[in-house]
Every structure is written in structure tokens, then in C-alpha cells.
Scaffold this motif. Structure first.
Motif, short mmCIF file in Angstrom:
data_model
loop_
_atom_site.label_atom_id
_atom_site.label_comp_id
_atom_site.label_asym_id
_atom_site.label_seq_id
_atom_site.Cartn_x
_atom_site.Cartn_y
_atom_site.Cartn_z
N ARG A 66 46.75 -27.25 11.91
CA ARG A 66 46.49 -25.86 11.50
C ARG A 66 45.05 -25.45 11.81
NH1 ARG A 66 50.52 -25.25 6.56
NH2 ARG A 66 48.87 -26.06 5.24
N VAL A 67 44.11 -26.36 11.55
CA VAL A 67 42.71 -26.05 11.89
C VAL A 67 42.60 -25.84 13.40
CG1 VAL A 67 40.35 -26.89 11.82
CG2 VAL A 67 41.89 -27.49 9.97
N ARG A 96 42.57 -34.70 -2.05
CA ARG A 96 43.04 -33.79 -0.99
C ARG A 96 43.47 -34.54 0.28
NH1 ARG A 96 40.36 -31.63 3.22
NH2 ARG A 96 38.36 -32.36 2.46
N ILE A 129 27.41 -29.52 7.31
CA ILE A 129 28.38 -28.59 7.89
C ILE A 129 27.71 -27.40 8.59
CG2 ILE A 129 30.24 -29.22 6.31
CD1 ILE A 129 28.84 -25.93 5.70
N GLY A 169 32.53 -26.77 15.90
CA GLY A 169 33.69 -25.94 15.60
C GLY A 169 33.53 -24.51 16.12
N TRP A 219 30.01 -18.24 10.02
CA TRP A 219 31.19 -18.18 9.15
C TRP A 219 31.49 -19.53 8.49
CZ3 TRP A 219 35.47 -21.26 10.31
CH2 TRP A 219 36.66 -21.01 9.61
N THR A 220 31.12 -20.64 9.16
CA THR A 220 31.51 -21.97 8.68
C THR A 220 30.98 -22.30 7.27
OG1 THR A 220 31.72 -22.77 10.93
CG2 THR A 220 31.50 -24.44 9.24
N HIS A 246 33.04 -20.59 4.58
CA HIS A 246 34.40 -21.16 4.71
C HIS A 246 34.46 -22.50 4.00
CE1 HIS A 246 37.92 -22.93 6.68
NE2 HIS A 246 37.16 -23.88 7.20
N PHE A 247 33.52 -23.37 4.33
CA PHE A 247 33.62 -24.72 3.80
C PHE A 247 33.12 -24.84 2.36
CE2 PHE A 247 31.76 -28.82 2.82
CZ PHE A 247 32.93 -29.56 2.78
N LEU A 289 35.53 -24.08 -0.42
CA LEU A 289 36.47 -25.19 -0.69
C LEU A 289 35.74 -26.35 -1.39
CD1 LEU A 289 39.40 -26.58 0.81
CD2 LEU A 289 37.50 -28.03 1.40
N PHE A 344 38.10 -19.33 0.05
CA PHE A 344 38.37 -20.21 1.21
C PHE A 344 39.55 -19.65 2.02
CE2 PHE A 344 41.17 -23.70 2.68
CZ PHE A 344 40.36 -24.21 3.68
N ILE A 364 39.79 -17.80 6.14
CA ILE A 364 40.67 -18.11 7.27
C ILE A 364 41.35 -16.85 7.80
CG2 ILE A 364 42.75 -19.38 7.94
CD1 ILE A 364 41.79 -21.53 5.88
N LEU A 395 38.70 -14.76 9.74
CA LEU A 395 38.34 -15.14 11.11
C LEU A 395 39.47 -14.81 12.10
CD1 LEU A 395 35.89 -16.39 12.54
CD2 LEU A 395 37.15 -18.53 12.60
#
Ligand code: HEM
Ligand SMILES: CC(C)=CCC/C(C)=C/CC/C(C)=C/COP(=O)(O)OP(=O)(O)O
Length: 304
Positions: free
Chosen positions: A18-19, A75, A141, A148, A177-178, A181-182, A185, A269, A273, A276
């Protein structure tokens, strides 16, 4: 038969499908933005295939290097290496073969520049981020995010064979954006990271500090997403879409400072997604809808 299906699904899981789907989507948009109309089929087909395989290989290396960590986090505890359904040797062989295949496809059927940059992305994620930064610093990250963020550049070079400032703008958008995003989470999963002793920002500096960082990078993201419109790469359709999405992200990031419940960081989170995906869809819509109008205008101007 059942066994084969299970095995295929375990190998598929190694590629973080999915990523990687979103990564490849961003790369394909990079391809479409690089030229007027539809990009040449060769770059489109083999470029997409090569970038997809390289990202899948990088993700499989990540599983291999993170086996110990993944076993400790709720997770990730059901991943193939953590449960023992695949052996490290099987994962290594898969990651290496997929990586080599991706390089062959890109170098022989696309172009050398794309192969080299993709190799940079693979090493950047698998070795620089996973093996080093992730364990070394809470800025892991931010720096590792560059790997990424590279897919739109890869898409662009797959089609044109050279770098362009417009492609770098797209890379900058994903780069900025990362962190929100991270970290959204990571706030929710901070106990996981603490148990596995991974120095993620909410563990090393606390949740409040991380929330402010999410807001800071979201504001930066809003500014960076205006660039395509300011530089003339995209027009009003993109700008309208980006502004709406940006207002949404700002709302989530501000609300995260005083979240209504425990689950709220996961909502941020998930929004990141959708954000983006939609932002890149707007880039493409703008490119497709405006370009024929501009071309028609040029033809009319020429005729009159
Ligand atoms: C260093 C950079 C990044 C970090 C540390 C990061 C981290 C994560 C983590 C920990 C997850 C949860 C995965 C899971 O539970 O299986 C995730 C999910 C996801 N990430 Fe990222 N990410 C990064 C960059 C990206 C990029 C560049 C993209 C796409 C352009 C992306 C797209 C996604 C998607 C689509 C999901 C949802 C996967 C699902 O629903 O299973 N991520 N990310
Ligand atoms: C060639 C190329 C463009 C490579 C792209 C690399 C790639 C697959 C980037 C995805 C980023 C990602 C999922 C990071 C999470 O890793 P993590 O280890 O922090 O997350 P985890 O705990 O879920 O494994």
C-alpha cells in the motif's frame, strides 16, 4: 494451492504494497507532468515497473534489517519475519533479486539516470534510513524522508532523461509532508517505539513537542504546496485543490495540539495519506484540463 497462496501473500507483504502503491502513483504523475499529452509507453510501462520493483525491494530490505524491532512492536509483530513464516535467507534472496531486476529494467529499458537515482532511493531507504538513521536520531524520518520523496523525480527522468526544477518541487512537497505523516502515527504508537528502543521524536522529546513539530511542518507544507502555482508549473485547478486540502491539514494539525481523544493522531495520519493522493491527482487534473485550453488558445492566436 492454499499454501502457495499464503506464500505469495507473505512475499507480497514484504513489499509494503500500500505504501509502494502511493509512491508509484506519485512517480506516474511525475511522468505525466514531464511532457504534454501521454508519455511514451516504454517509459510509462518499464519506468513504473522498475520503480515499483525497486521500492518493493527496499521495503523487503527494511523487513530484514528491522526483524528485531518488528518483533517487539504490536503494529509489526505479524510481519513474515517476525512470525517466522519466512526465513531471513528467503527475504534476503527476494530483496536482492527484486533489486537487481529493477536495476536491469531501468538501466536497459528506461535510462541510466533513472536507474542511478532509483538506486540512490533504494540505498537511502534500506541502508541510510533503516540501518542507520532510524536507530541513531529522532530526525531519522526527516533526513530519511528524502528517499520516499524521490519518486516524482524518477518518473520525470524516466520520461525526459534529465532533471528539471519542476520535478524537484514535487520532491520537496513529499519531503516536507513526511514528518507530519509519520509523527502523527508515531504519537499514537509511541509505546511500541519505546518498547523497541527506537528513538522516535515522541519517545525522545515527548508528545507535546512532537505535536508542535507536526504543526510546524504542516505550515511549511502549506507554503511549499503553493510553489507549483507560483512557478507556473500548475494553474488554478491545482491551486484551488491544494488550498482546500491545506486548510484541512492545518485544521487537523492545530486540533492535534489539544486532541479530542486518543485516536485523533490516527485520523491525522489517515488524512495525510488522502491529502497526498488528492494533491497529486489535482496536479494531474490541472495539467490535463488546462493544457488543451492553452494549446487551443495558442492555435487561435496563431490563426488570427
Ligand atoms: C521516511 C519516510 C516515511 C516514514 C518513516 C513512513 C512511515 C509509515 C508508517 C510507520 C506507516 C504504517 C505502516 C504500517 O502500519 O504498515 C506508514 C503508512 C503509510 N505510508 Fe508512510 N512513511 C514514510 C514515507 C511515505 C511516503 C513517501 C509515502 C508515499 C508517497 C507513504 C505512504 C504511506 C501509506 C499509503 C501508508 C498506509 C499503508 C497502509 O494503509 O497499509 N509513506 N508510513
Ligand atoms: C527506490 C525507492 C523510491 C525507495 C522507496 C523507499 C520506500 C519503500 C519508502 C517508504 C517509506 C516507509 C514506509 C518508511 C517506513 O519505514 P519504517 O521502518 O519506519 O516503518 P515500519 O515500522 O512500518 O517498517
Amino acid at each position: 494451492m492454499e499454501l502457495t497462496r499464503d506464500l505469495i501473500s507473505e512475499y507480497l507483504q514484504l513489499t509494503k504494497p500500500r505504501v509502494v502503491a502511493l509512491l508509484v502513483f506519485c512517480a506516474v504523475i511525475g511522468m505525466f507532468l514531464a511532457v504534454p499529452g501521454i508519455p511514451p509507453w516504454r517509459a510509462l510501462v518499464f519506468g513504473t515497473l522498475g520503480i515499483w520493483m525497486a521500492s518493493g525491494s527496499a521495503a523487503a530490505f527494511n523487513h530484514l534489517i528491522d526483524e528485531r524491532i518488528d518483533k517487539l512492536m504490536a503494529r509489526t509483530a505479524r510481519r513474515p519475519l517476525a512470525t517466522g513464516s519466512l526465513t531471513p535467507r528467503q527475504v534476503l534472496v527476494f530483496a536482492v533479486l527484486l533489486g537487481i531486476a529493477s536495476m536491469l529494467v531501468l538501466a536497459l529499458l528506461v535510462n541510466l539516470l533513472t536507474a542511478l537515482l532509483t538506486f540512490g532511493g533504494l540505498i537511502g531507504y534500506a541502508l541510510v534510513y533503516t540501518a542507520y538513521l532510524k536507530r541513531a536520531t529522532p530526525q531519522n524520518i526527516v533526513i530519511g524522508g528524502l528517499a520516499g520523496a524521490i519518486p516524482p523525480v524518477l518518473g520525470w527522468t524516466a520520461v525526459t532523461g534529465h532533471l528539471h526544477a519542476f520535478a524537484l518541487q514535487l520532491c520537496l512537497i513529499i519531503f516536507v509532508w513526511t514528518p507530519p505523516h509519520f509523527w502523527a502515527l508515531a504519537i499514537f504508537r509511541r509505546d511500541d517505539y519505546a518498547r523497541a528502543q527506537v528513538p522516535m521524536l515522541p519517545v525522545t522529546h515527548g508528545v507535546a513537542y512532537t505535536r508542535w513539530h507536526v504543526l510546524f511542518y504542516t505550515v511549511l507544507l502549506v507554503l511549499v504546496t503553493l510553489l507549483p502555482a507560483l512557478t507556473g508549473m500548475s494553474g488554478l485547478i491545482y491551486l484551488g485543490g491544494a488550498v482546500v486540502l491545506d486548510v484541512g491539514f492545518l485544521y487537523y494539525a492545530v486540533r492535534l495540539l489539544n486532541p479530542p481523544d486518543e485516536l485523533f493522531p490516527m485520523k491525522v495520519f489517515k488524512y495525510s495519506i488522502v491529502y497526498l493522493m488528492a494533491l497529486f491527482a489535482f496536479l494531474l487534473a490541472d495539467h490535463w484540463l488546462v493544457e488543451p485550453i492553452v494549446q487551443q488558445g495558442l492555435v487561435l492566436q496563431h490563426l488570427s
